[in-house]
Design an enzyme around this catalytic site. Structure first.
Site, PDB file in Angstrom:
ATOM      1  N   GLY A 131       0.830  -1.205   0.000  1.00 50.31           N
ATOM      2  CA  GLY A 131       0.000   0.000   0.000  1.00 50.31           C
ATOM      3  C   GLY A 131       0.863   1.252   0.000  1.00 50.31           C
ATOM      4  O   GLY A 131       2.018   1.241  -0.433  1.00 50.31           O
ATOM      5  N   SER A 132       0.289   2.320   0.567  1.00 50.69           N
ATOM      6  CA  SER A 132       0.940   3.623   0.485  1.00 50.69           C
ATOM      7  C   SER A 132       2.276   3.687   1.198  1.00 50.69           C
ATOM      8  O   SER A 132       3.046   4.618   1.005  1.00 50.69           O
ATOM      9  CB  SER A 132       0.015   4.693   1.057  1.00 50.69           C
TER      10      SER A 132
END
Lengths: 601, 373
Positions: A310-311
């Site tokens: 993810g981020s």
């Protein structure tokens, strides 16, 4: 009748008798003189028994000297067949509280009459007292006492501490040469298995004279056992307890590392299991329950589960952009909620858009569009190069269990294995840590540790050592790169618009972190919030962090399976853990802590 | 009835007497050693009991020497009837021990009629056969069997005491052949034996108790070993073999006191002796037994009449059979049959009976000169 004939017959029978005696004479010569040596040996081994005295297993302590495991008594009801003429199975079965058929099948075991047959293991003190009081009704019934492991903290840290079990075939081969009895439990998991040879010790010996009933009549010789070595591990069991508690029943993993030394302070994988079940010989139903649990308690999620980062991955992309100098001064991207590429639209998580975004704001607010653009400038192979520098896709060398390495895609990989060209859209996905990119919670923790420690990463170690362990990697980063990343991470937690401002900001310490959400299904129904979706389709939540910002002591990653947003699900856990750790750390250094408290209670 | 002249006393067979006395004393020594307490066991009194029995046995021997053995010829029928009554009594009022009814309890001492009956049996059969003239034919044998073998055999099997019953049978066969059989009768016996053998075998097998069957199975097929009889044989061989050439030394045997060897002071006394005295001791004890038997055969040859000859011979054969079955069992050459070793095994009745039989042997030798016709 003639007496001569009778005399003749008597004389003949005399010869026969002499021959018979001669045969016996030869037979005795054979047994006593020719084979006498073996028979002498037999008669010796009949009478002389070598009893193994098990060596107490070493104790496992946490970094603060708290005993994680103790050696405690383990009682079994056994029967010595040689001392029991006949066994009334029905009353005995009811005394022991076991099935009569099971009792009969155990009694039919083929053992020498003076050796005991275990009828029921793991008796409680009440059961021992109950059986002891009625033992005289059953000749040959005895209570046997052995030593077993008691895991003080139960499920907490069970994946690290591990458990004991019956030795497998390879282990038996080792036992053969070391004099350890084949029924001795051996380390099967975690530290118990990893440092088994040190913990085991050397069994002692007791040479006794016994009779055919197995009664010990005289002690001939005794060699005391040598206790196994104690092991001190880097885990902080109270921190571990704090983190596991903070998960509040959710499934997931967390890794907490000492920034300077690489010591593993906590290694959480949930759900866990109670290792005490194994020290008494796990029952079939408990074993089945653990194996059939849909959440796989035996999986060490911190090391063996890999998910899209993810981020969190944006840190790698940002580092690559800064190091490669591809961003001109004052580089900004105008985020309007999405970018278009050909027929496709790539959305930012914030539909309304972030407006003009520089790199700091992009990290703080986790702007997807900014990183799409940066990713486009870098290209997937450059991103992959930096990901590898940060250890993604590579093993960390930790030995607790066989770890997964995660995965970083490249154009070459896709062309070679999937036989397809790399699409720019896939670079966009990769730039925000989705798609093919995979990482384990440990790798994520090492990633944030690298940022916190200006690129230097010690080899993560589970065992306390006197000197700092080897360097795992030294990532060459410009000072301003490190500053930009760290400042961004500080902003995530401490700036009003930061993605973890509301969920992780601490008023005691300056924490720094990065949220992440890894998508479970790509084509999610538009507009639905995570809370409205069935749990198994919800996104996974990430939060990586370090603290304090000025002088990082602890770095950690938190992963909540199907937790939804990183911010809401994972960040509060990290906050709680780091506050707790820093509180006790400061307390500890005020008291010149780190002393081993010999926990014997 | 008492008939002791000077000449007879001068001819007392000191050698035979010395041999059996020596064996009995060695037996008591060995019993003492193997039943010595180990650990916190209480003192065992087997050796003392056996010493008391030995005193009684010597008395019995002297009694059997005192009269002219021909008197036995006259009272043999009475003896036989008394013997049968005792065998019946044991089945009615006998005490049970080790799964068999063999003993009649008499205060502190137990009396085992079947042990004594074999002496009576010998006297009866010898007197019956000695009264016949010429070679005996088949019908004579059948008659003798019906008269002397069938009933006691059945009674003793009933106890059950297979060993003692079989020994009666063997003594019967031996003494009949010794007496001299017509060639024709011999042929008939062989034919009848071959035909009826399997049936008889089946009947006898059916009468056997499980433990007896197991012993035979264990001997024929040691690998099957239905009840751990193989363990007994193994331990017996270990006991004997571990003595090696010189033995472990008196009171240094371990197999008996530590209970690895079952029936150590009774049926397996020879093994215990062999463990402590080694091959050397065994050779000496074998020589002693051989001398005893040879001396007995010599007595049989020199006896003044057929009754004396047959009686002496039967007694020798009886000792031989016991010896062969017992020692054969301990060295693993015979199936396990619970039979004592004459003079050495613990057991009072057996000792007294054997001394009485020895007394009769000495009696026959003493009165071998046919002066008083």
């Amino acid at each position: 009748m003639s007496s001569e004939n009778l005399t003749k017959r008597i004389v003949i029978s005399g010869y026969v008798i002499v021959i018979v005696f001669f045969v016996f004479f030869l037979r005795l010569w054979q047994i006593q003189v020719l084979e006498g040596k073996q028979y002498r040996q037999h008669s010796y081994s009949n009478r002389i028994k070598v009893l193994k005295i098990p060596a107490p297993r070493g104790i496992i302590y946490d970094r603060n000297g708290k005993a994680l495991v103790k050696n405690g008594p383990f009682y079994s009801a056994s029967l010595i067949p040689g001392a029991a003429s006949e066994v009334d199975t029905a009353p005995l079965a009811s005394l022991l509280g076991i099935d009569e058929d099971e009792l009969i099948s155990r009694l039919s075991a083929d053992v020498p009459s003076f050796e005991s047959i275990k009828l029921k293991e793991g008796l409680s003190m009440e059961e021992v007292a109950f059986i002891e009081a009625r033992r005289s009704d059953f000749p040959g019934l005895i209570i046997e006492t052995e030593v077993t492991r008691h895991y003080v903290y139960g499920e907490i840290g069970a994946h690290v501490v591990g458990y004991l079990g019956m030795p497998g075939p390879e282990k038996l081969e080792v036992y053969k040469n070391s004099g350890i009895p084949p029924d001795a439990f051996t380390g099967k998991w975690g530290i118990e298995a990893l440092y088994d040879s040190e913990l085991t010790g050397t069994p002692g010996k007791k040479v006794v004279e016994v009779d055919a009933l197995g009664r010990q009549l005289k002690l001939v010789r005794e060699e005391p056992p040598v206790r196994g070595e104690d092991i001190r591990i880097s885990l902080d069991i109270e921190l571990q307890r704090e983190i596991e508690g903070a998960f509040d029943g959710k499934t997931g993993a967390a890794v907490a590392l000492d920034v300077e030394s690489g010591d593993i302070l906590s290694l959480v994988s949930l759900p866990s299991f109670d290792p005490n079940l194994f020290s008494r010989g796990i029952s079939a139903s408990d074993w089945r329950a653990l194996n059939e649990n849909p959440y796989f308690p035996f999986l060490n999620r911190a090391l063996q589960s890999q998910y899209p980062p993810g981020s969190v991955f944006k840190l790698v992309v940002a580092a690559a952009a800064l190091e490669e100098n591809i961003l001109p001064d004052g580089f900004k991207v105008n985020c309007r909620g999405a970018i278009r590429h050909g027929r496709w639209t790539y959305k930012c998580w914030k539909r309304s858009g972030h407006g003009n975004v520089d790199i700091h704001k992009a990290i703080v607010e986790s702007c997807d569009v900014f990183f799409y653009e940066v990713g486009r400038l870098l290209g997937i192979d450059k991103i992959a190069e930096y990901a590898e520098r940060f250890g993604l896709g590579l093993p960390s060398g930790i030995e607790v269990v066989e770890e997964k390495t995660g995965f970083i895609p490249t154009t070459a990989w896709k062309e070679n294995t999937l036989d397809q060209p790399w699409y720019i859209g896939e670079t966009f996905h990769a730039s925000i840590g989705q798609g093919y990119v995979l990482a384990t919670p440990l790798q994520q923790a090492l990633l944030v540790l690298a940022v916190a420690n200006s690129g230097t990463v010690q080899k993560p170690s589970i065992r306390m050592k006197k000197e700092i362990s080897d360097v795992l990697r030294r990532i060459v980063l410009k000072e301003e790169t490190v500053e930009t990343l760290k400042d961004g991470l500080r902003g995530v937690v401490n700036e009003k618009k930061g993605t973890a401002y509301w969920s992780a900001r601490s008023n005691k310490y300056v924490l720094a972190g990065k949220t992440g959400t890894s998508q479970v299904i790509r084509l999610r129904e538009e507009g639905k919030k995570n809370e409205e979706i069935e749990e198994r389709f919800r996104d996974h939540a990430w939060f990586v962090s370090f603290a304090p910002y000025d002088d990082p002591k602890i770095a950690m990653s938190v992963f909540v399976e199907h937790g939804g947003h990183g911010s809401s699900a994972a960040a509060p856990i990290a906050k709680k853990a780091m506050e707790y750790y820093l509180d006790t750390y400061i307390e500890g250094s005020e008291q010149e802590g780190g002393k081993i408290i010999n926990d014997k209670s | 009835m008492i008939n002791l002249d000077r000449r007879s006393i001068q001819n007392f067979d000191w050698l035979t007497f010395a041999l059996v006395l020596l064996m009995s004393l060695v037996g008591i020594m060995t019993i003492y050693s193997t039943t010595r307490p180990i650990g916190n066991e209480g003192v065992s009194l087997f050796y003392l009991k056996q010493s008391v029995w030995l005193a009684i046995a010597i008395l019995a021997l002297l009694v059997c020497v005192a009269f002219d053995y021909n008197w036995l010829l006259r009272i043999s029928t009475h003896l036989y009837v008394i013997g049968l009554v005792a065998l019946v009594l044991v089945l009615i009022i006998g005490t049970t021990g080790m799964g068999a009814k063999r003993w009649i309890s008499m205060g502190p001492l137990n009396f085992q009629p079947s042990e004594f009956f074999r002496v009576i049996f010998i006297i009866s059969i010898a007197s019956y056969l000695s009264k016949m003239k010429g070679l005996i034919d088949f019908m004579d044998i059948v008659k003798a069997m019906a008269l002397f073998l069938l009933i006691p055999f059945a009674l003793i099997i009933k106890e059950p005491d297979l060993g003692s019953a079989m020994i009666l049978f063997f003594i019967f066969v031996a003494v009949v052949f010794m007496r001299g059989v017509h060639k024709k009768a011999l042929v008939i016996i062989i034919v009848v034996g071959l035909i009826s053998g399997p049936f008889m075998g089946k009947i006898v097998w059916g009468q056997l108790k499980d433990y007896q069957k197991n012993r035979l199975i264990a001997f024929v097929k040691p690998e099957v070993d239905p009840s751990g009889i193989g363990y007994q044989i193994d331990q017996s061989k270990i006991t004997i073999g571990s003595g090696r050439f010189f033995g472990k030394g008196y009171m240094k045997g371990t197999q008996g006191p530590f209970r690895f060897l079952p029936e150590k002071h009774t049926d397996f006394i020879f093994a215990v002796f062999a463990e402590e005295w080694g091959f050397l001791g065994c050779a000496l004890i074998l020589a002693a037994y051989l001398t005893l038997l040879m001396r007995g055969l010599d007595t049989a040859v020199k006896a003044k009449d057929t009754f004396g000859r047959l009686t002496a011979f039967s007694i020798v054969i009886m000792f031989l059979i016991y010896f062969v079955i017992n020692v054969g069992m301990t060295v693993g050459m015979m199936p396990v049959v619970g039979v004592p070793l004459p003079f050495m095994s613990y057991g009072g009745t057996s000792l007294v009976a054997n001394f009485a039989a020895t007394g009769i042997l000495i009696n026959i030798r003493m009165r071998r000169f046919a002066l008083f016709y």
